[in-house]
Design a protein around this motif. Structure first.
Motif, PDB file in Angstrom:
ATOM      1  N   THR A 166      35.122  26.353 -16.879  1.00 52.36           N
ATOM      2  CA  THR A 166      35.867  27.479 -16.318  1.00 52.36           C
ATOM      3  C   THR A 166      36.380  28.433 -17.397  1.00 52.36           C
ATOM      4  OG1 THR A 166      37.769  26.001 -16.181  1.00 52.36           O
ATOM      5  CG2 THR A 166      36.551  26.413 -14.130  1.00 52.36           C
ATOM      6  N   GLY A 167      36.312  28.044 -18.648  1.00 49.45           N
ATOM      7  CA  GLY A 167      36.589  28.944 -19.754  1.00 49.45           C
ATOM      8  C   GLY A 167      37.932  29.649 -19.731  1.00 49.45           C
ATOM      9  N   GLY A 168      38.943  29.041 -19.185  1.00 51.64           N
ATOM     10  CA  GLY A 168      40.270  29.642 -19.175  1.00 51.64           C
ATOM     11  C   GLY A 168      40.672  30.262 -17.846  1.00 51.64           C
ATOM     12  N   MET A 169      39.847  30.115 -16.833  1.00 44.94           N
ATOM     13  CA  MET A 169      40.140  30.725 -15.540  1.00 44.94           C
ATOM     14  C   MET A 169      41.384  30.137 -14.874  1.00 44.94           C
ATOM     15  SD  MET A 169      36.227  31.075 -14.131  1.00 44.94           S
ATOM     16  CE  MET A 169      36.580  32.010 -12.642  1.00 44.94           C
TER      17      MET A 169
ATOM     18  N   ALA B  30      28.102  24.724 -14.698  1.00 49.10           N
ATOM     19  CA  ALA B  30      28.187  25.885 -13.826  1.00 49.10           C
ATOM     20  C   ALA B  30      26.807  26.477 -13.540  1.00 49.10           C
ATOM     21  CB  ALA B  30      29.098  26.942 -14.443  1.00 49.10           C
ATOM     22  N   GLY B  31      25.891  26.285 -14.461  1.00 48.81           N
ATOM     23  CA  GLY B  31      24.546  26.797 -14.283  1.00 48.81           C
ATOM     24  C   GLY B  31      24.328  28.050 -15.107  1.00 48.81           C
ATOM     25  N   PRO B  32      23.131  28.568 -15.119  1.00 43.83           N
ATOM     26  CA  PRO B  32      21.985  27.962 -14.448  1.00 43.83           C
ATOM     27  C   PRO B  32      21.496  26.721 -15.188  1.00 43.83           C
ATOM     28  CG  PRO B  32      21.273  29.859 -15.720  1.00 43.83           C
ATOM     29  CD  PRO B  32      22.789  29.785 -15.844  1.00 43.83           C
TER      30      PRO B  32
ATOM     31  N   PRO C 102      23.203  17.640 -12.128  1.00 45.80           N
ATOM     32  CA  PRO C 102      22.718  18.888 -11.541  1.00 45.80           C
ATOM     33  C   PRO C 102      23.718  20.037 -11.645  1.00 45.80           C
ATOM     34  CG  PRO C 102      23.484  17.409  -9.833  1.00 45.80           C
ATOM     35  CD  PRO C 102      23.556  16.646 -11.126  1.00 45.80           C
ATOM     36  N   GLU C 103      23.177  21.234 -11.548  1.00 44.17           N
ATOM     37  CA  GLU C 103      24.008  22.429 -11.499  1.00 44.17           C
ATOM     38  C   GLU C 103      25.027  22.292 -10.371  1.00 44.17           C
ATOM     39  OE1 GLU C 103      23.410  27.077 -10.256  1.00 44.17           O
ATOM     40  OE2 GLU C 103      21.782  26.099 -11.323  1.00 44.17           O
ATOM     41  N   GLY C 104      26.246  22.666 -10.664  1.00 44.90           N
ATOM     42  CA  GLY C 104      27.304  22.593  -9.660  1.00 44.90           C
ATOM     43  C   GLY C 104      28.113  21.313  -9.704  1.00 44.90           C
ATOM     44  N   ARG C 105      27.760  20.375 -10.579  1.00 47.61           N
ATOM     45  CA  ARG C 105      28.554  19.140 -10.713  1.00 47.61           C
ATOM     46  C   ARG C 105      29.735  19.433 -11.633  1.00 47.61           C
ATOM     47  NH1 ARG C 105      25.735  13.668 -12.041  1.00 47.61           N
ATOM     48  NH2 ARG C 105      25.338  13.947  -9.815  1.00 47.61           N
ATOM     49  N   VAL C 106      30.933  19.183 -11.142  1.00 45.97           N
ATOM     50  CA  VAL C 106      32.135  19.419 -11.928  1.00 45.97           C
ATOM     51  C   VAL C 106      33.042  18.200 -11.811  1.00 45.97           C
ATOM     52  CG1 VAL C 106      34.099  20.949 -12.345  1.00 45.97           C
ATOM     53  CG2 VAL C 106      31.948  21.907 -11.476  1.00 45.97           C
TER      54      VAL C 106
ATOM     55  N   THR D 204      34.691  13.642  -9.100  1.00 45.08           N
ATOM     56  CA  THR D 204      33.605  14.603  -9.279  1.00 45.08           C
ATOM     57  C   THR D 204      33.373  15.343  -7.973  1.00 45.08           C
ATOM     58  OG1 THR D 204      32.569  13.191 -10.929  1.00 45.08           O
ATOM     59  CG2 THR D 204      31.153  14.839  -9.867  1.00 45.08           C
ATOM     60  N   VAL D 205      33.132  16.632  -8.084  1.00 45.59           N
ATOM     61  CA  VAL D 205      32.775  17.444  -6.921  1.00 45.59           C
ATOM     62  C   VAL D 205      31.394  18.029  -7.184  1.00 45.59           C
ATOM     63  CG1 VAL D 205      33.359  19.462  -5.516  1.00 45.59           C
ATOM     64  CG2 VAL D 205      35.189  18.003  -6.426  1.00 45.59           C
ATOM     65  N   GLU D 206      30.537  17.922  -6.186  1.00 48.90           N
ATOM     66  CA  GLU D 206      29.196  18.514  -6.254  1.00 48.90           C
ATOM     67  C   GLU D 206      29.236  19.828  -5.483  1.00 48.90           C
ATOM     68  OE1 GLU D 206      26.828  17.201  -8.046  1.00 48.90           O
ATOM     69  OE2 GLU D 206      27.485  15.119  -8.311  1.00 48.90           O
ATOM     70  N   PHE D 207      29.457  20.924  -6.176  1.00 47.61           N
ATOM     71  CA  PHE D 207      29.508  22.226  -5.518  1.00 47.61           C
ATOM     72  C   PHE D 207      28.124  22.728  -5.161  1.00 47.61           C
ATOM     73  CE2 PHE D 207      33.522  22.308  -7.996  1.00 47.61           C
ATOM     74  CZ  PHE D 207      34.410  22.480  -6.949  1.00 47.61           C
ATOM     75  N   GLY D 208      27.109  22.206  -5.840  1.00 52.61           N
ATOM     76  CA  GLY D 208      25.738  22.638  -5.600  1.00 52.61           C
ATOM     77  C   GLY D 208      25.407  23.897  -6.386  1.00 52.61           C
ATOM     78  N   PRO D 209      24.148  24.333  -6.290  1.00 47.73           N
ATOM     79  CA  PRO D 209      23.683  25.484  -7.072  1.00 47.73           C
ATOM     80  C   PRO D 209      24.129  26.816  -6.460  1.00 47.73           C
ATOM     81  CG  PRO D 209      21.888  24.625  -5.770  1.00 47.73           C
ATOM     82  CD  PRO D 209      23.070  23.711  -5.531  1.00 47.73           C
ATOM     83  N   LEU D 210      25.430  27.074  -6.524  1.00 47.84           N
ATOM     84  CA  LEU D 210      26.003  28.297  -5.950  1.00 47.84           C
ATOM     85  C   LEU D 210      25.824  29.509  -6.845  1.00 47.84           C
ATOM     86  CD1 LEU D 210      29.494  26.821  -4.912  1.00 47.84           C
ATOM     87  CD2 LEU D 210      27.443  27.050  -3.480  1.00 47.84           C
ATOM     88  N   GLY D 211      25.365  29.270  -8.074  1.00 50.06           N
ATOM     89  CA  GLY D 211      25.330  30.316  -9.085  1.00 50.06           C
ATOM     90  C   GLY D 211      26.526  30.148 -10.001  1.00 50.06           C
ATOM     91  N   ARG D 212      26.349  30.519 -11.244  1.00 46.92           N
ATOM     92  CA  ARG D 212      27.342  30.282 -12.283  1.00 46.92           C
ATOM     93  C   ARG D 212      28.746  30.783 -11.899  1.00 46.92           C
ATOM     94  NH1 ARG D 212      27.209  28.911 -17.476  1.00 46.92           N
ATOM     95  NH2 ARG D 212      28.796  29.745 -18.894  1.00 46.92           N
ATOM     96  N   GLY D 213      28.843  32.024 -11.501  1.00 44.70           N
ATOM     97  CA  GLY D 213      30.141  32.599 -11.172  1.00 44.70           C
ATOM     98  C   GLY D 213      30.834  31.884 -10.024  1.00 44.70           C
ATOM     99  N   ASN D 214      30.074  31.557  -9.000  1.00 46.98           N
ATOM    100  CA  ASN D 214      30.664  30.903  -7.829  1.00 46.98           C
ATOM    101  C   ASN D 214      31.077  29.466  -8.111  1.00 46.98           C
ATOM    102  OD1 ASN D 214      30.578  33.128  -6.109  1.00 46.98           O
ATOM    103  ND2 ASN D 214      28.460  32.704  -5.529  1.00 46.98           N
TER     104      ASN D 214
END
Length: 158
Positions: free
Chosen positions: A27-30, A102-104, A111-115, A129-139
């Protein structure tokens, strides 16, 4: 989309005299930015750590190189050590940590979206762990930020 209870988090943390810190990777400071967007946040937010590389996690938070070698940076083990390290290197009562992909990209195993998240208090650390899925980096980053803020709100509310 966005965390809508930031004012409630601020109010509850202040009312309970709780100081917060965060250790962020993907998240880089978000999270720190969201908390400090609030007027009066200095009464409940001590500091934030943006530890994007493994070296930063080791140097600033005391994450074990062995943990990173064995489990990787995107793991509940690393998230736990990040949260413990943030507490140890701050004057906070509660720490949240975030580390993920965060991806890509990503892999079959990560996998992408694993946080991975951890929430630490003096007497306990809980990770998940939450699997957000491949929502795209920003999402993915926004979803991770909002999830971390929700974890903090739950922690100061209980």
């Amino acid at each position: 989309m966005g965390f809508s209870d930031a004012a409630v988090l601020l109010e509850r943390a202040i009312a309970r005299g709780v100081m917060i810190t965060c250790a962020e990777s993907c998240t880089g400071g978000m999270v720190a930015a969201a908390l400090t967007d609030l007027a009066g946040s200095s009464t409940m937010f001590d500091r934030g750590f943006v530890t994007y590389t493994n070296d930063a996690k080791i140097d600033l938070l005391g994450v074990s190189p062995e943990t990173l070698d064995q489990f990787g940076a995107v793991s509940e083990q690393a998230a736990r050590e990040m949260a413990r390290g943030a507490l140890a290197h701050s004057k906070a009562d509660i720490a949240v940590s975030i580390t993920g992909i965060a991806g890509p990209g990503g892999s079959e195993h990560k996998p992408e979206g694993r946080v991975c998240f951890a929430l630490a208090k003096a007497d306990q650390v809980k990770a998940h762990t939450v699997e957000f899925g491949p929502l795209g980096r920003g999402n993915v980053r926004l979803a991770a930020r909002d999830h971390a803020l929700t974890l903090l709100l739950d922690a100061v509310s209980n």
